[in-house]
Scaffold this motif. Structure first.
Motif, PDB file in Angstrom:
ATOM      1  N   ASP A  17       1.784  -0.273  -2.260  1.00 50.90           N
ATOM      2  CA  ASP A  17       2.298   0.868  -1.487  1.00 50.90           C
ATOM      3  C   ASP A  17       1.363   1.283  -0.354  1.00 50.90           C
ATOM      4  OD1 ASP A  17       0.201   2.160  -2.793  1.00 50.90           O
ATOM      5  OD2 ASP A  17       1.484   3.603  -3.833  1.00 50.90           O
ATOM      6  N   GLY A  18       0.241   0.562  -0.167  1.00 53.91           N
ATOM      7  CA  GLY A  18      -0.691   0.828   0.926  1.00 53.91           C
ATOM      8  C   GLY A  18      -1.798   1.804   0.589  1.00 53.91           C
ATOM      9  N   THR A  19      -1.853   2.294  -0.647  1.00 55.40           N
ATOM     10  CA  THR A  19      -2.938   3.197  -1.025  1.00 55.40           C
ATOM     11  C   THR A  19      -4.189   2.404  -1.382  1.00 55.40           C
ATOM     12  OG1 THR A  19      -2.145   3.289  -3.319  1.00 55.40           O
ATOM     13  CG2 THR A  19      -1.414   5.047  -1.831  1.00 55.40           C
ATOM     14  N   SER A  43      -4.954   5.770   2.384  1.00 58.88           N
ATOM     15  CA  SER A  43      -3.532   5.437   2.382  1.00 58.88           C
ATOM     16  C   SER A  43      -3.184   4.731   3.684  1.00 58.88           C
ATOM     17  CB  SER A  43      -2.690   6.698   2.197  1.00 58.88           C
ATOM     18  OG  SER A  43      -2.959   7.622   3.237  1.00 58.88           O
ATOM     19  N   ASN A  44      -1.964   4.245   3.768  1.00 60.33           N
ATOM     20  CA  ASN A  44      -1.457   3.549   4.963  1.00 60.33           C
ATOM     21  C   ASN A  44      -2.183   2.243   5.276  1.00 60.33           C
ATOM     22  OD1 ASN A  44       0.514   5.549   5.507  1.00 60.33           O
ATOM     23  ND2 ASN A  44      -1.078   6.838   6.387  1.00 60.33           N
ATOM     24  N   TRP A  45      -2.654   1.529   4.243  1.00 61.76           N
ATOM     25  CA  TRP A  45      -3.295   0.240   4.430  1.00 61.76           C
ATOM     26  C   TRP A  45      -2.324  -0.921   4.216  1.00 61.76           C
ATOM     27  CZ3 TRP A  45      -8.174  -0.644   6.200  1.00 61.76           C
ATOM     28  CH2 TRP A  45      -8.998   0.452   6.308  1.00 61.76           C
ATOM     29  N   GLY A  46      -1.032  -0.630   4.097  1.00 57.28           N
ATOM     30  CA  GLY A  46      -0.040  -1.649   3.809  1.00 57.28           C
ATOM     31  C   GLY A  46       0.106  -2.723   4.871  1.00 57.28           C
ATOM     32  N   GLY A  47      -0.280  -2.469   6.098  1.00 54.25           N
ATOM     33  CA  GLY A  47      -0.166  -3.433   7.181  1.00 54.25           C
ATOM     34  C   GLY A  47      -1.243  -4.499   7.187  1.00 54.25           C
ATOM     35  N   TYR A  48      -2.207  -4.418   6.282  1.00 58.24           N
ATOM     36  CA  TYR A  48      -3.327  -5.356   6.237  1.00 58.24           C
ATOM     37  C   TYR A  48      -3.178  -6.274   5.033  1.00 58.24           C
ATOM     38  CZ  TYR A  48      -5.335  -2.054   9.519  1.00 58.24           C
ATOM     39  OH  TYR A  48      -5.540  -1.253  10.588  1.00 58.24           O
TER      40      TYR A  48
END
Length: 52
Positions: A17-19, A43-48
């Motif tokens: 979930d990008g956490t 959070s918001n690390w889902g793009g990597y």
């Protein structure tokens, strides 16, 4: 890497979930159970797909 500066190697992981999560390791403090202290640190690390 020692993310919290206590002299013990810690782990950092990213869930689907990008956490981002820190698994702290202090074998002495944690009564012989390393990586028992887990907390969300981002959070918001889902793009990597790889962090080095």
């Amino acid at each position: 890497a020692d993310a919290n500066g206590d002299g013990f190697t810690d782990l950092i992981g990213i869930k689907a979930d990008g956490t981002m999560w820190l698994f702290s390791n202090n074998y002495t403090r944690d009564g012989g159970t390393p990586y028992g202290d887990v907390r969300q640190i981002g959070s918001n690390w889902g793009g990597y797909n790889r962090i080095v």
